[in-house]
Design an enzyme around this catalytic site. Sequence first.
Site, mmCIF file in Angstrom:
data_model
loop_
_atom_site.group_PDB
_atom_site.id
_atom_site.type_symbol
_atom_site.label_atom_id
_atom_site.label_comp_id
_atom_site.label_asym_id
_atom_site.label_seq_id
_atom_site.Cartn_x
_atom_site.Cartn_y
_atom_site.Cartn_z
ATOM 1 C CB THR A 25 48.030 19.735 78.896
ATOM 2 O OG1 THR A 25 49.331 19.891 78.319
ATOM 3 C CG2 THR A 25 47.059 19.302 77.805
ATOM 4 C CG HIS A 39 57.439 20.697 77.587
ATOM 5 N ND1 HIS A 39 58.104 19.939 78.524
ATOM 6 C CD2 HIS A 39 56.135 20.333 77.678
ATOM 7 C CE1 HIS A 39 57.238 19.152 79.145
ATOM 8 N NE2 HIS A 39 56.034 19.382 78.653
ATOM 9 C CG ASN A 66 56.756 16.078 81.825
ATOM 10 O OD1 ASN A 66 57.503 15.803 82.771
ATOM 11 N ND2 ASN A 66 55.805 16.978 81.939
ATOM 12 C CE1 TYR A 87 54.392 14.859 75.487
ATOM 13 C CE2 TYR A 87 55.046 16.130 77.406
ATOM 14 C CZ TYR A 87 54.114 15.343 76.742
ATOM 15 O OH TYR A 87 52.919 15.049 77.340
ATOM 16 C CG ASN A 120 54.989 10.757 77.263
ATOM 17 O OD1 ASN A 120 54.004 10.035 77.100
ATOM 18 N ND2 ASN A 120 54.916 12.068 77.245
#
Length: 380
Positions: free
Chosen positions: A29, A181, A184, A186, A240
């Site tokens: 990112t 993805h 992490n 998400y 996260n």
Amino acid sequence: MSQNLQALFKPLKLGSIVVPNRIMMSALTRNRARNTIPNDGLVEYYTQRAKGGAGLIVSEGTLITRQGTEWQHAPGIWNSEQVAGWKKVTDAVHANGSFIYSQLWHLGRVSHPDAPEQKLAGVPVYAPSAISARGGAFRFLPGRPGYVTPTEVPDPTVLIEQFRQAAVNAKEAGFDGVELHGANGYLVAQFLDYNSNKRTDQWGGSVENRARFGLEVLKVLTSVFGRNVGVKLSPAGGYNDVGMELQDTLDTFRYFVTEADKLGLSYFTFVRFAPTELEGKERATKHDVLESYRSYVKDPETKVFLNLGLTPEEGAKFIEEGKIDGASFGRFWVSHPDVTKRIQFGKPLDTPVNFVTVYSPGEGDNWNAGYTDYPAAQYD
């Protein structure tokens, strides 16, 4: 090039393409797509890294639908203007001898309902369950709030369809494949984790039900791209605010990998253990991801990459030992547009990262500062 690095420079078949080396540029990112539209800055950034020898580039996380993320200028792939912007990127990458996958990204509960992009979306922040993650910092909102309680998505198939349409758009934009993805913390990871998924329907509860969402997404992605679909997983969790007890983690991810492997994927990328500090405590489930999951990838056509903190020497050694097929580097690519060439020609990877500009423009609103102004090495 030293003898112990030669394994990195053997060609590798990934799905329907053959990449020239085993060095992957992982998704990073960078928050430089003004108003979510890929621009000339992104074209230059990815061109530099294609020239720098990346075997496979995985794009930065690319939003499948408008979301109120912590990064207001993360790129999207849900409309024609974005597709046109990405087409310039993929054309440039291909013209410079590399290949590129689009990393398809839905953040789930770690968006914010007050973020301008979320308001524009006109829908709530959807997640498996109405359970907030701890942490977060929306620096562009008054008071820099953290994560808040999301809305339980009534029908997850709506999100699955958004992934399918994003894959269609990625194909139109000229990507060689897509990476889901699933790492992490998400959306996919939120469905897999029983701390963020308390559903009692077919999408929650048992390991099979919690894995269902990610597997159904992979099915629709392969319906568009065939074997040219990868998935990134971080079983050790932490980031996260995800992560389960060790045995539950092993049971969940071994099942997920086993079932995903049956779908005929291009590759799995496993992210190594790296603890995150949350409220003064370590948040992660420590275990060796290669030892725990590598043997569950049975399809000889499906490759395995390892990500996070690898050195070139370590990556080459693991390839020689048959533990992985390729090495996924991240931070090196931030400050070295020519990672592969540096490894090949014995140049040091010693340019420091300017952490002030990793996720934001430099002084004077200079969007290229700390982005496309890192120098390549000098080659004879």
